[in-house]
Scaffold this active site. Sequence first.
Site, PDB file in Angstrom:
ATOM      1  N   ARG A 261     -19.197  -9.116  -1.262  1.00 36.39           N
ATOM      2  CA  ARG A 261     -19.037  -7.695  -1.567  1.00 36.39           C
ATOM      3  C   ARG A 261     -19.890  -7.211  -2.729  1.00 36.39           C
ATOM      4  O   ARG A 261     -19.950  -6.007  -2.983  1.00 36.39           O
ATOM      5  CB  ARG A 261     -17.562  -7.396  -1.831  1.00 36.39           C
TER       6      ARG A 261
ATOM      7  N   GLN B 196       0.829  -1.202   0.000  1.00 36.61           N
ATOM      8  CA  GLN B 196       0.000   0.000   0.000  1.00 36.61           C
ATOM      9  C   GLN B 196       0.864   1.253   0.000  1.00 36.61           C
ATOM     10  O   GLN B 196       1.971   1.261   0.551  1.00 36.61           O
ATOM     11  CB  GLN B 196      -0.937   0.023   1.211  1.00 36.61           C
TER      12      GLN B 196
END
Length: 226
Positions: free
Chosen positions: A166, A84
């Site tokens: 999701r 990240q």
Amino acid sequence: MGHITILEETTRYPITLMGSRAGICWGSDISDQDKNYKRGLECLAAGHGRVMEYVNVEMVLDGYSARVIREWYTHLGGSPTRLQASTRYVDYKNFAYVIPPAVAENEEARVRYEGMMQEISDTCAYLEQTCGIAREDAAMLLPLGMATKIVDKRNLRSLADMSHQRMCGRAYHEYRELFSDICTVLSAWSEEWAYLVEHYFMPKCEMLGYCPEKRSCGRMPKKQDL
């Protein structure tokens, strides 16, 4: 909204690959790609999910909120990994951020929201430039709504399993948008991916034939109502 880049290391012909891997263990001829493709379809139809773990997916997720990426990290099946954007080295002056639809549609709320984001950005810059505070410490002010970037690596089985939760109507709105983006870019990667997305990426109610949620969105009937 965010942007997804599929990296070249992503398997181009996932169904054919699955059939080839299964064929090795079945003592089959794996030199014929058409046979491998048909064998891959058979594995999928039979629910042999282990072969799905041989399909590699590597992508860059850019411009989604740190909040939704934190939720992305909760899906750990199949040994995925990721990197990240650093809050220690990246300069977040005037950082990008995500505005929830409910806020964007309310003018007064949007103005206050954007004003707070600007105040956070200005304070981070003040701490670094005027007070000499290290960027990694000033970055503690950054909100979960800030946009971030990750490099993600996982497999087909992990993604298909993630889709069941999701793509649900009760999932967080940004996550549903993120997964819709993933379906779009993977479908464009190859015809085999388009088939997989169409037939195996779906909310759990479509997979089960009923809604297992306590508070249903109403898309499918509850099990007890069938």
